[in-house]
Write a protein that holds these residues in place. Structure first.
Motif, PDB file in Angstrom:
ATOM      1  N   ARG A  26       0.825  -1.206   0.000  1.00 45.05           N
ATOM      2  CA  ARG A  26       0.000   0.000   0.000  1.00 45.05           C
ATOM      3  C   ARG A  26       0.862   1.261   0.000  1.00 45.05           C
ATOM      4  O   ARG A  26       0.601   2.212  -0.757  1.00 45.05           O
ATOM      5  CB  ARG A  26      -0.919   0.003   1.216  1.00 45.05           C
ATOM      6  CG  ARG A  26      -1.821   1.242   1.299  1.00 45.05           C
ATOM      7  CD  ARG A  26      -2.895   1.055   2.350  1.00 45.05           C
ATOM      8  NE  ARG A  26      -2.371   0.898   3.701  1.00 45.05           N
ATOM      9  CZ  ARG A  26      -2.365  -0.247   4.388  1.00 45.05           C
ATOM     10  NH1 ARG A  26      -2.849  -1.349   3.853  1.00 45.05           N
ATOM     11  NH2 ARG A  26      -1.874  -0.284   5.609  1.00 45.05           N
ATOM     12  N   VAL A  27       1.908   1.283   0.814  1.00 43.45           N
ATOM     13  CA  VAL A  27       2.770   2.463   0.891  1.00 43.45           C
ATOM     14  C   VAL A  27       3.483   2.695  -0.437  1.00 43.45           C
ATOM     15  O   VAL A  27       3.566   3.833  -0.933  1.00 43.45           O
ATOM     16  CB  VAL A  27       3.782   2.300   2.046  1.00 43.45           C
ATOM     17  CG1 VAL A  27       4.853   3.377   1.978  1.00 43.45           C
ATOM     18  CG2 VAL A  27       3.059   2.361   3.391  1.00 43.45           C
ATOM     19  N   ILE A  28       3.997   1.631  -1.045  1.00 45.83           N
ATOM     20  CA  ILE A  28       4.646   1.776  -2.347  1.00 45.83           C
ATOM     21  C   ILE A  28       3.642   2.240  -3.394  1.00 45.83           C
ATOM     22  O   ILE A  28       3.907   3.149  -4.187  1.00 45.83           O
ATOM     23  CB  ILE A  28       5.288   0.441  -2.774  1.00 45.83           C
ATOM     24  CG1 ILE A  28       6.475   0.107  -1.867  1.00 45.83           C
ATOM     25  CG2 ILE A  28       5.746   0.485  -4.238  1.00 45.83           C
ATOM     26  CD1 ILE A  28       7.010  -1.314  -2.043  1.00 45.83           C
ATOM     27  N   GLY A  29       2.457   1.624  -3.383  1.00 44.22           N
ATOM     28  CA  GLY A  29       1.449   1.944  -4.382  1.00 44.22           C
ATOM     29  C   GLY A  29       0.888   3.341  -4.276  1.00 44.22           C
ATOM     30  O   GLY A  29       0.364   3.872  -5.265  1.00 44.22           O
ATOM     31  N   GLU A  65       5.511   3.307  -9.200  1.00 44.07           N
ATOM     32  CA  GLU A  65       4.309   2.739  -9.792  1.00 44.07           C
ATOM     33  C   GLU A  65       4.402   1.223  -9.641  1.00 44.07           C
ATOM     34  O   GLU A  65       5.489   0.648  -9.578  1.00 44.07           O
ATOM     35  CB  GLU A  65       4.152   3.131 -11.264  1.00 44.07           C
ATOM     36  CG  GLU A  65       5.252   2.654 -12.180  1.00 44.07           C
ATOM     37  CD  GLU A  65       5.152   3.236 -13.589  1.00 44.07           C
ATOM     38  OE1 GLU A  65       4.332   4.154 -13.820  1.00 44.07           O
ATOM     39  OE2 GLU A  65       5.912   2.780 -14.468  1.00 44.07           O
ATOM     40  N   VAL A  66       3.233   0.584  -9.537  1.00 41.98           N
ATOM     41  CA  VAL A  66       3.166  -0.857  -9.312  1.00 41.98           C
ATOM     42  C   VAL A  66       2.729  -1.543 -10.594  1.00 41.98           C
ATOM     43  O   VAL A  66       1.701  -1.201 -11.182  1.00 41.98           O
ATOM     44  CB  VAL A  66       2.194  -1.198  -8.170  1.00 41.98           C
ATOM     45  CG1 VAL A  66       1.964  -2.713  -8.076  1.00 41.98           C
ATOM     46  CG2 VAL A  66       2.731  -0.657  -6.847  1.00 41.98           C
ATOM     47  N   ARG A 101      -5.613  -4.432  -4.970  1.00 39.98           N
ATOM     48  CA  ARG A 101      -6.704  -3.591  -4.474  1.00 39.98           C
ATOM     49  C   ARG A 101      -6.991  -3.877  -3.001  1.00 39.98           C
ATOM     50  O   ARG A 101      -7.222  -2.965  -2.213  1.00 39.98           O
ATOM     51  CB  ARG A 101      -7.966  -3.818  -5.315  1.00 39.98           C
ATOM     52  CG  ARG A 101      -7.870  -3.263  -6.719  1.00 39.98           C
ATOM     53  CD  ARG A 101      -9.252  -3.158  -7.358  1.00 39.98           C
ATOM     54  NE  ARG A 101      -9.931  -4.439  -7.368  1.00 39.98           N
ATOM     55  CZ  ARG A 101      -9.795  -5.355  -8.322  1.00 39.98           C
ATOM     56  NH1 ARG A 101      -8.978  -5.127  -9.333  1.00 39.98           N
ATOM     57  NH2 ARG A 101     -10.473  -6.484  -8.267  1.00 39.98           N
ATOM     58  N   LYS A 102      -6.977  -5.148  -2.637  1.00 39.66           N
ATOM     59  CA  LYS A 102      -7.239  -5.502  -1.238  1.00 39.66           C
ATOM     60  C   LYS A 102      -6.168  -4.943  -0.310  1.00 39.66           C
ATOM     61  O   LYS A 102      -6.442  -4.601   0.844  1.00 39.66           O
ATOM     62  CB  LYS A 102      -7.331  -7.023  -1.095  1.00 39.66           C
ATOM     63  CG  LYS A 102      -8.612  -7.607  -1.671  1.00 39.66           C
ATOM     64  CD  LYS A 102      -8.672  -9.107  -1.454  1.00 39.66           C
ATOM     65  CE  LYS A 102      -9.993  -9.682  -1.965  1.00 39.66           C
ATOM     66  NZ  LYS A 102     -10.046 -11.160  -1.810  1.00 39.66           N
ATOM     67  N   ALA A 103      -4.940  -4.849  -0.799  1.00 36.06           N
ATOM     68  CA  ALA A 103      -3.853  -4.289   0.005  1.00 36.06           C
ATOM     69  C   ALA A 103      -3.922  -2.772   0.076  1.00 36.06           C
ATOM     70  O   ALA A 103      -3.241  -2.168   0.898  1.00 36.06           O
ATOM     71  CB  ALA A 103      -2.505  -4.725  -0.563  1.00 36.06           C
ATOM     72  N   GLY A 104      -4.709  -2.148  -0.797  1.00 34.56           N
ATOM     73  CA  GLY A 104      -4.840  -0.690  -0.785  1.00 34.56           C
ATOM     74  C   GLY A 104      -4.028   0.014  -1.842  1.00 34.56           C
ATOM     75  O   GLY A 104      -3.808   1.221  -1.751  1.00 34.56           O
ATOM     76  N   VAL A 105      -3.572  -0.723  -2.859  1.00 34.30           N
ATOM     77  CA  VAL A 105      -2.872  -0.093  -3.987  1.00 34.30           C
ATOM     78  C   VAL A 105      -3.938   0.500  -4.903  1.00 34.30           C
ATOM     79  O   VAL A 105      -4.742  -0.236  -5.484  1.00 34.30           O
ATOM     80  CB  VAL A 105      -2.023  -1.118  -4.759  1.00 34.30           C
ATOM     81  CG1 VAL A 105      -1.370  -0.481  -5.984  1.00 34.30           C
ATOM     82  CG2 VAL A 105      -0.967  -1.737  -3.839  1.00 34.30           C
ATOM     83  N   PRO A 106      -3.992   1.812  -5.055  1.00 35.87           N
ATOM     84  CA  PRO A 106      -5.133   2.426  -5.738  1.00 35.87           C
ATOM     85  C   PRO A 106      -5.111   2.324  -7.260  1.00 35.87           C
ATOM     86  O   PRO A 106      -6.153   2.243  -7.883  1.00 35.87           O
ATOM     87  CB  PRO A 106      -5.060   3.896  -5.294  1.00 35.87           C
ATOM     88  CG  PRO A 106      -3.616   4.120  -5.007  1.00 35.87           C
ATOM     89  CD  PRO A 106      -3.082   2.813  -4.477  1.00 35.87           C
ATOM     90  N   ASP A 107      -3.946   2.340  -7.866  1.00 39.29           N
ATOM     91  CA  ASP A 107      -3.889   2.416  -9.325  1.00 39.29           C
ATOM     92  C   ASP A 107      -2.741   1.581  -9.873  1.00 39.29           C
ATOM     93  O   ASP A 107      -1.778   2.117 -10.439  1.00 39.29           O
ATOM     94  CB  ASP A 107      -3.722   3.875  -9.783  1.00 39.29           C
ATOM     95  CG  ASP A 107      -4.978   4.695  -9.532  1.00 39.29           C
ATOM     96  OD1 ASP A 107      -6.006   4.404 -10.168  1.00 39.29           O
ATOM     97  OD2 ASP A 107      -4.940   5.603  -8.685  1.00 39.29           O
TER      98      ASP A 107
END
Length: 283
Positions: free
Chosen positions: A124-127, A133-134, A171-177
């Motif tokens: 999530r923090v990286i994303g 970018e992920v 998405r479940k981890a909180g990576v938005p895009d």
């Protein structure tokens, strides 16, 4: 995981050590948990499908549009490595991410879905950090071709689902895009795999510079290999896994200032793909 001294244009070897080493996304190209709105970010650049509509493959950016280079980091964890993580093996590398931030280096991190499940806070923090970018490195880190350096193989009927399952994990981890970019486990792909993934709408991202950081113990040797291989528009493949690539952070701390001294500017893969798209340069 990429072994030492492979040619960048060749399929990347992944060491046998890593073999021990809702589920669908609404639209894999966007792979975002944000609802569409007037303030939604612009769609990331992708390459047009290849002949017969197969998934396009990107290896490097234009050579004549300035001295840019993209550092990419594979956050590898296979579907079967949970017990090893439970025993204390570390497949993450927060020191590397901290070094990239301190050096102000944009980068693209190709995560497996299993990695994002194991390290959701880090994912999530990286994303959510604009410096990064992920990209998608599959959910399972199983091979998409037969005979891919000892990796288990994903059945053809499951290939697209494996990619989409990774986007769901992000998405479940909180990576938005998460980006519509896919890196094949081990770099192994063939026409069948490219055709099977066409409906996912992703651009397959390979590389033209192999760092040799996988299982390396000499950070200086890794740095030399990168510095000798980089050209304008290069994509460098490295790793974000402490247990299997323990020298990467030290190598990066040598590579970055030297390339900047040579006039290079660090960019994300999306910028190189955008430049290639604009130039009509398919790589």
């Amino acid at each position: 995981m990429i072994p030492l001294a492979r040619r960048a244009t060749a399929v990347c070897a992944l060491g046998a050590a890593l073999t021990a080493c809702g589920t669908t996304a609404p639209e894999a190209p966007r792979a975002s948990s944000r609802p569409a709105s007037a303030t939604a970010p612009p769609r990331p650049p992708t390459l047009a499908p290849g002949p017969a509509g197969v998934t396009p493959v990107f290896e490097h950016g234009p050579r004549t549009r300035g001295k840019t280079v993209a550092l990419t980091f594979d956050a590898d964890m296979t579907a079967g490595q949970g017990p090893r993580a439970a025993r204390g093996e570390r497949f993450d590398n927060p020191g590397l991410i901290a070094a990239l931030r301190a050096l102000k280096v944009p980068a693209t991190v190709f995560m497996t879905g299993r990695w994002a499940e194991e390290y959701p806070v880090q994912a999530r923090v990286i994303g959510r950090d604009p410096l990064f970018e992920v990209g998608n490195h599959s959910y399972s880190h199983y091979a998409f071709t037969d005979d891919c350096y000892g990796l288990p193989t994903v059945d053809e009927s499951r290939m697209r689902a494996d990619v989409e399952q990774a986007y769901t994990a992000f998405r479940k981890a909180g990576v938005p895009d998460a980006m519509p970019y896919f890196r094949f486990p081990g770099g192994c792909h063939d026409r069948r795999a490219l055709k099977t993934l066409t409906p996912a709408g992703v651009t397959a991202v390979q590389w033209d510079v192999v760092s040799g950081d996988a299982f390396a113990t000499d950070a200086d040797a890794v740095a030399r290999q990168v510095l000798e291989g980089v050209r304008p528009g290069s994509v460098v493949v490295m790793h974000c896994t402490r247990s299997a690539a323990p020298t990467t952070e030290r190598a990066v701390r040598t590579i970055v200032p030297e390339l900047r001294k040579r006039g290079y500017r660090f960019v994300k893969v999306s910028e190189l793909i955008g430049a290639a798209e604009a130039a009509g340069d398919r790589r």
